[in-house]
Design an enzyme around this catalytic site. Sequence first.
Site: not given
Ligand code: GAL
Length: 822
Positions: A439, A516
């Site tokens: 990100e 993710e």
């Molecule tokens: C994503 C990020 C993770 C974690 C997740 C949950 O955007 O890449 O590191 O922060 O959100 O909040």
Amino acid sequence: MKNLIFTKIVFTGILMFVMTNAAVSKSFAAGLGEMKTRMRTSFNYGWKFIKHDIDEDQIKGAEKADFDDSGWRILELPHDWGIEGPFTEGPFTEEVESAEGCLPFPGVGWYRKTFEAPPQGKHVFIQFDGVMKNAQVWLNGRKVGKWPYGYSSFYFELTPHLNYEKSNVIAVRCDNQAESSRWYPGSGIYRNVWLTVVDPVHVAHWGTYVTTPEVSDSKAIVRIQTQVQNQTSESKEVALETTIVDAEGRKIAANETSGKIGANGSKKLDQMLSVRNPVRWDIDNPYLYTVITRVKAGGKITDEYRTSFGIRTFRFDADKGFFLNGRNMKIHGVNLHHGLGPLGTAVNRRAIERQLEIMKEMGCNAIRTAHNPPAPEQLELCDKMGFLVMDEAFDEWHKGKVANGYHNLFDEWAEKDLRAMIQRDKNHPSVILWSIGNEIPGLGSPKGAAIAKTLADICREEDPTRPVSIGNNARYKRVADAINVLYVVGWNYRSGTGEYDEKQRIQAGLKQLATETCALVSSRGVYLFPVKKGTNGCQNGQVSSYDLTNLGFGGLPDEEFRAQEECSFVAGEFVWSGFDYLGEPEPCQDVARSTYFGIVDLCGFAKDRFYLYQSQWTDEPMVHLLPHWNWPGREGEVTPVYCYTNCESAELFLNGRSLGKKLKQKGVYRLKWEAVTYEPGSIKVIAYDEAGKALCSKEIKTADKPAVIELTPDRAEINTGGRDLCFVTVKIVDKDGIFCPTADNRVNFKVEGPGQIAAVGNGNPISYESFRANQRKAFNGLCLLVIRSEQVPGKIKITATSEGLKSAFLTITTMKTKLSIF
Ligand code: GAL
């Protein structure tokens, strides 16, 4: 894989450094007497530590050999000073206060160790697997080097600064700041330290590169590129004898080549070996071969070096997703941060292995190392246990997410850190992707695209055999220039946005992976009413475990299951996240110190959704039921009951009465009985196959009041040596042995014999009790006791007591196992 000789050397080394602990050892040379060529020993023992900067005490010069460190604490590495606490307790007004876990990791810490030099003529290297962070290293007062990024492995040669007439002192200063991370980073020399002693003509550090350019059922071509270093002042004619042995230690291929290496120079020697009928490394059969490299110069063997590797093929396909060894399969992965729950970030092989065992039981087959290079032990275990790995370098590039984050280092260090990661990890068969970031702010700008290209080119230069990817949360259109230089695009939370879209696949030829998924949050064993999707949020610091509470940026597991099924061209998913971790406590950031995102809690206890994933990712018949059945005061009230199963259908029974059978349908992943009215007693589910045959069942009974403590160790026998752990589940049950799902009794522990309490915990995100204690309150019926072995073998006796409860006793055996590397 280590053979016996190597293990013996490691053991000799470990024992030797144990002795060093007691008194500065005179035995280094004696230990080396047994060693013909290379010796790699643990350098974890006998360190002195102080948790502040020396100038603060008006004392200067902790880097100097004669500095008086007699008042410093003696400890063993790996060490995370933050986890020792105490916590800063909420409520918090600023989000940043709880984001990093509320533990005192910021600040300066110094480590010093006294040791004897090996015999003159040998070359000595020190390797740090990771120091958090801004490590500076001195030997006998002279600066040896520095490495700022806390997740990189790095090494320095010590030889030029060694004393041979008297003892040597190595000093390390670490400096970590608040707002350096978006989760709990830990602080100190939190990974292993190694000392490598070699002859002047030897395999360079991380000097072998094993690839398999051709693999078929009948044959694999194994290419071995070996960087040989000549640290003498004359050129050397070097012979390189390379042997491949299989998992049983049988020699199956060999080759010898030679080359001339100039004075103080190095040379890459390239060999091709052929392995007949190769056994593939696969997630179900993680078969490992070993390359044994022997360097010969002047008629004698000057080095012997081992490289574990696997023979496997894989590819990402824009139409069909992912293939391993020619088999189309989905990646069922999780994201893992580096923390080990109540143990903090100090690396422990058994703690990592236990994490992976728990993930494997769920059906997980892949790990994304969010968002940094992992401990080497994690990759070794992934190789051995059959996990695919997305090995990730950074959470930030040139633009920051937190004030003291990696962006401050990026320009000067990114290339060095990325190369260090790939050079260290490139022989692991588990690693299938290099990830250049997560990100990344500014990825859509021309500068972002240029950096993506530079980093991807570095990856390809170091290792052309693996694709480069990224975890990206921006719309494709905004970041297309950066994404198009990569090979696989990793989407973070884009399944609901149409991003896994046929059009893009066809137009841009994108190979897609979900890096993710889900933003589901829950507290183990907490159920809040009324039950509705997206509601309840945070109540008194807890989040409902009906598995319907998601944060806005991501969806529920069910939505991702559906998207993955519909989009066969997507390679699979990495769920956020496998385990709870310290920090990032949304949506309860004003009161909590650890996250709710984990599929299992901070102690490794499964939350309900563990079984939702298991129902989707495994075939062995299973069924799970929720909520618990202890609801005094809810008699007659609607109390929905959910079932997770991989069977065809399931039938629910309340106190023996059938409440109906439900069929699993395509796109529906949970069976729900929404209108159950609570009455105490028994709630039971039976799961059936297509023909109506009962395959498995689960019953939950209403418990009486807490009466008894139960202790269940994960292993009854552990290794001696002070590194191995036993994880003991502490359960509160009623007089009939029924689990008490809301019990919060405080349990006291007494440990006798050759073992110590390494940590306690209970998985409650709003608990500010220390992890280093001899007692713990249960949280929803459970807490965890972690026991660490000592040097000597014997019986460790554990007694657990609690006011008003029947005590529990447990004996664990610690044994000296030759093959142990703990
Ligand atoms: C994503 C990020 C993770 C974690 C997740 C949950 O955007 O890449 O590191 O922060 O959100 O909040």
